[in-house]
Design a protein around this motif. Structure first.
Motif, PDB file in Angstrom:
ATOM      1  N   GLU A 129       3.229  15.818 -25.994  1.00 52.81           N
ATOM      2  CA  GLU A 129       2.069  15.292 -26.720  1.00 52.81           C
ATOM      3  C   GLU A 129       2.494  14.175 -27.689  1.00 52.81           C
ATOM      4  N   ARG A 130       3.490  14.453 -28.514  1.00 52.50           N
ATOM      5  CA  ARG A 130       3.931  13.444 -29.496  1.00 52.50           C
ATOM      6  C   ARG A 130       4.600  12.251 -28.813  1.00 52.50           C
ATOM      7  N   GLY A 131       5.153  12.493 -27.632  1.00 55.49           N
ATOM      8  CA  GLY A 131       5.787  11.407 -26.870  1.00 55.49           C
ATOM      9  C   GLY A 131       4.804  10.291 -26.540  1.00 55.49           C
ATOM     10  N   LYS A 132       3.504  10.637 -26.514  1.00 61.88           N
ATOM     11  CA  LYS A 132       2.482   9.618 -26.224  1.00 61.88           C
ATOM     12  C   LYS A 132       2.439   8.533 -27.300  1.00 61.88           C
ATOM     13  N   GLU A 133       2.953   8.867 -28.500  1.00 59.67           N
ATOM     14  CA  GLU A 133       2.934   7.886 -29.596  1.00 59.67           C
ATOM     15  C   GLU A 133       4.103   6.903 -29.520  1.00 59.67           C
ATOM     16  N   PHE A 134       5.024   7.144 -28.572  1.00 62.21           N
ATOM     17  CA  PHE A 134       6.185   6.260 -28.460  1.00 62.21           C
ATOM     18  C   PHE A 134       5.785   4.891 -27.899  1.00 62.21           C
ATOM     19  N   ASP A 135       6.665   3.898 -28.090  1.00 57.64           N
ATOM     20  CA  ASP A 135       6.373   2.547 -27.600  1.00 57.64           C
ATOM     21  C   ASP A 135       6.433   2.492 -26.074  1.00 57.64           C
ATOM     22  N   TYR A 136       7.365   3.273 -25.489  1.00 57.37           N
ATOM     23  CA  TYR A 136       7.544   3.269 -24.032  1.00 57.37           C
ATOM     24  C   TYR A 136       7.714   4.691 -23.530  1.00 57.37           C
ATOM     25  N   ARG A 137       7.258   4.926 -22.286  1.00 63.76           N
ATOM     26  CA  ARG A 137       7.527   6.205 -21.617  1.00 63.76           C
ATOM     27  C   ARG A 137       8.149   5.922 -20.255  1.00 63.76           C
ATOM     28  N   VAL A 138       9.244   6.606 -19.979  1.00 58.87           N
ATOM     29  CA  VAL A 138       9.958   6.415 -18.714  1.00 58.87           C
ATOM     30  C   VAL A 138      10.061   7.776 -18.034  1.00 58.87           C
ATOM     31  N   VAL A 139       9.611   7.870 -16.783  1.00 55.14           N
ATOM     32  CA  VAL A 139       9.723   9.144 -16.059  1.00 55.14           C
ATOM     33  C   VAL A 139      11.115   9.239 -15.442  1.00 55.14           C
ATOM     34  N   ASN A 140      11.820  10.308 -15.750  1.00 51.62           N
ATOM     35  CA  ASN A 140      13.168  10.506 -15.201  1.00 51.62           C
ATOM     36  C   ASN A 140      13.083  11.363 -13.942  1.00 51.62           C
ATOM     37  N   ASP A 141      12.735  10.684 -12.844  1.00 50.10           N
ATOM     38  CA  ASP A 141      12.706  11.368 -11.552  1.00 50.10           C
ATOM     39  C   ASP A 141      14.062  11.091 -10.910  1.00 50.10           C
ATOM     40  N   LYS A 142      14.252   9.888 -10.384  1.00 46.23           N
ATOM     41  CA  LYS A 142      15.584   9.492  -9.910  1.00 46.23           C
ATOM     42  C   LYS A 142      16.333   8.913 -11.103  1.00 46.23           C
ATOM     43  N   LEU A 143      17.495   9.486 -11.370  1.00 48.11           N
ATOM     44  CA  LEU A 143      18.234   9.109 -12.577  1.00 48.11           C
ATOM     45  C   LEU A 143      18.558   7.610 -12.620  1.00 48.11           C
ATOM     46  N   ASP A 144      19.031   7.058 -11.506  1.00 44.53           N
ATOM     47  CA  ASP A 144      19.431   5.636 -11.550  1.00 44.53           C
ATOM     48  C   ASP A 144      18.231   4.725 -11.825  1.00 44.53           C
ATOM     49  N   VAL A 145      17.055   5.105 -11.322  1.00 45.42           N
ATOM     50  CA  VAL A 145      15.845   4.299 -11.573  1.00 45.42           C
ATOM     51  C   VAL A 145      15.469   4.387 -13.058  1.00 45.42           C
ATOM     52  N   ALA A 146      15.540   5.599 -13.604  1.00 45.53           N
ATOM     53  CA  ALA A 146      15.195   5.793 -15.026  1.00 45.53           C
ATOM     54  C   ALA A 146      16.151   4.989 -15.910  1.00 45.53           C
ATOM     55  N   ILE A 147      17.431   5.007 -15.571  1.00 51.99           N
ATOM     56  CA  ILE A 147      18.411   4.241 -16.362  1.00 51.99           C
ATOM     57  C   ILE A 147      18.083   2.751 -16.319  1.00 51.99           C
ATOM     58  N   GLU A 148      17.730   2.256 -15.132  1.00 50.78           N
ATOM     59  CA  GLU A 148      17.381   0.831 -15.010  1.00 50.78           C
ATOM     60  C   GLU A 148      16.146   0.498 -15.848  1.00 50.78           C
ATOM     61  N   GLU A 149      15.189   1.403 -15.867  1.00 50.37           N
ATOM     62  CA  GLU A 149      13.968   1.143 -16.655  1.00 50.37           C
ATOM     63  C   GLU A 149      14.289   1.089 -18.152  1.00 50.37           C
ATOM     64  N   VAL A 150      15.115   2.031 -18.601  1.00 49.94           N
ATOM     65  CA  VAL A 150      15.491   2.028 -20.025  1.00 49.94           C
ATOM     66  C   VAL A 150      16.292   0.765 -20.327  1.00 49.94           C
ATOM     67  N   GLN A 151      17.202   0.427 -19.425  1.00 48.07           N
ATOM     68  CA  GLN A 151      18.024  -0.783 -19.622  1.00 48.07           C
ATOM     69  C   GLN A 151      17.134  -2.033 -19.715  1.00 48.07           C
ATOM     70  N   ALA A 152      16.093  -2.084 -18.879  1.00 48.11           N
ATOM     71  CA  ALA A 152      15.194  -3.253 -18.897  1.00 48.11           C
ATOM     72  C   ALA A 152      14.473  -3.364 -20.249  1.00 48.11           C
ATOM     73  N   ILE A 153      14.096  -2.227 -20.813  1.00 42.58           N
ATOM     74  CA  ILE A 153      13.431  -2.237 -22.134  1.00 42.58           C
ATOM     75  C   ILE A 153      14.409  -2.749 -23.195  1.00 42.58           C
ATOM     76  N   VAL A 154      15.631  -2.246 -23.125  1.00 45.12           N
ATOM     77  CA  VAL A 154      16.663  -2.661 -24.091  1.00 45.12           C
ATOM     78  C   VAL A 154      16.897  -4.169 -23.979  1.00 45.12           C
ATOM     79  N   THR A 155      17.063  -4.643 -22.760  1.00 42.74           N
ATOM     80  CA  THR A 155      17.347  -6.077 -22.544  1.00 42.74           C
ATOM     81  C   THR A 155      16.205  -6.943 -23.080  1.00 42.74           C
TER      82      THR A 155
END
Ligand code: ADP
Ligand code: 5GP
Length: 187
Positions: free
Chosen positions: A155-181
């Motif tokens: 519920e509180r996670g909805k207040e975050f700036d971004y949400r990334v679903v960690n289904d396939k780990l490598d895809v989730a890492i790339e998504e987080v990396q893209a936000i960081v970049t």
């Protein structure tokens, strides 16, 4: 300006795995080493994963106003040290935080311009349960306590700036990396 990247997830959501991978790609990032009263796990290193403190020592930090934020989670104290964050802000470096959702929202209240909040979501609660069991770090009681907190975290996670679903780990890492970049290049 420093960027403070907060990565939160329910326990077993994969944030430690993702944070490690981002730190490997960004060895120049500082990691916010929190203080906690939770017992150390076999794989953990004092001063690298946490500063493991007794309850008295932690309460002394609270009296000294040495923490940016703190929470009681699963019956233990966890808190972000002011000296860790200030060192990074003084040097205009970037920092990664592996802290809970409430802690992340507190960091954003204190550092609204610098913070980037990323919530890592499990594909389902059943998968989360299975991952936490497979990690084999929790006994039945602490496992249950961790699961009891999941609804609040989602519920509180909805207040975050971004949400990334960690289904396939490598895809989730790339998504987080893209936000960081994206935030690093917005400098
Ligand atoms: P957290 O730090 O959020 O509690 P961890 O990073 O320790 O979570 O991940 C929990 C467990 O799930 C670990 O054993 C990890 O290897 C595993 N895991 C993480 N992400 C995935 C994924 N996408 N698919 C399968 N297993 C994963
Ligand atoms: P664990 O015991 O699995 O290492 O961590 C339990 C929870 O505490 C996780 O959600 C983790 O992100 C969070 N946590 C770790 N350090 C801190 C902190 O300094 N502050 C807050 N608020 N949560 C923290």
């Amino acid at each position: 300006m420093s960027k403070l990247f907060v990565i939160s997830a329910p326990s077993g959501g994969g944030k430690t795995t993702i944070v490690k991978s981002i730190l490997e790609r960004h060895p120049e990032f500082a990691f916010s080493v929190s203080a906690t009263t939770r017992p150390k796990r076999a794989v953990e290193v004092e001063g690298r994963d946490y500063f493991f403190l007794g309850r008295e020592e932690f309460e002394q930090l609270l009296r000294e106003d040495a923490l940016v934020e703190h929470e009681v989670i699963y019956g233990n104290y966890y808190g972000t040290l002011k000296r860790e964050v200030n060192r990074v802000l003084d040097r205009k470096e970037n920092m990664l935080f592996d802290i809970d959702v409430r802690g992340g929202l507190s960091i954003r209240r204190v550092y609204p311009k610098e913070s980037v909040l990323i919530f890592v979501e499990p594909p389902s609660i059943d998968i989360l349960r299975e991952r936490l069991r497979n990690r084999k770090t929790e006994d039945e009681e602490t496992f249950q306590r961790r699961m009891d907190r999941v609804a609040m975290e989602l519920e509180r996670g909805k207040e975050f700036d971004y949400r990334v679903v960690n289904d396939k780990l490598d895809v989730a890492i790339e998504e987080v990396q893209a936000i960081v970049t994206k935030h690093l290049s917005a400098e």
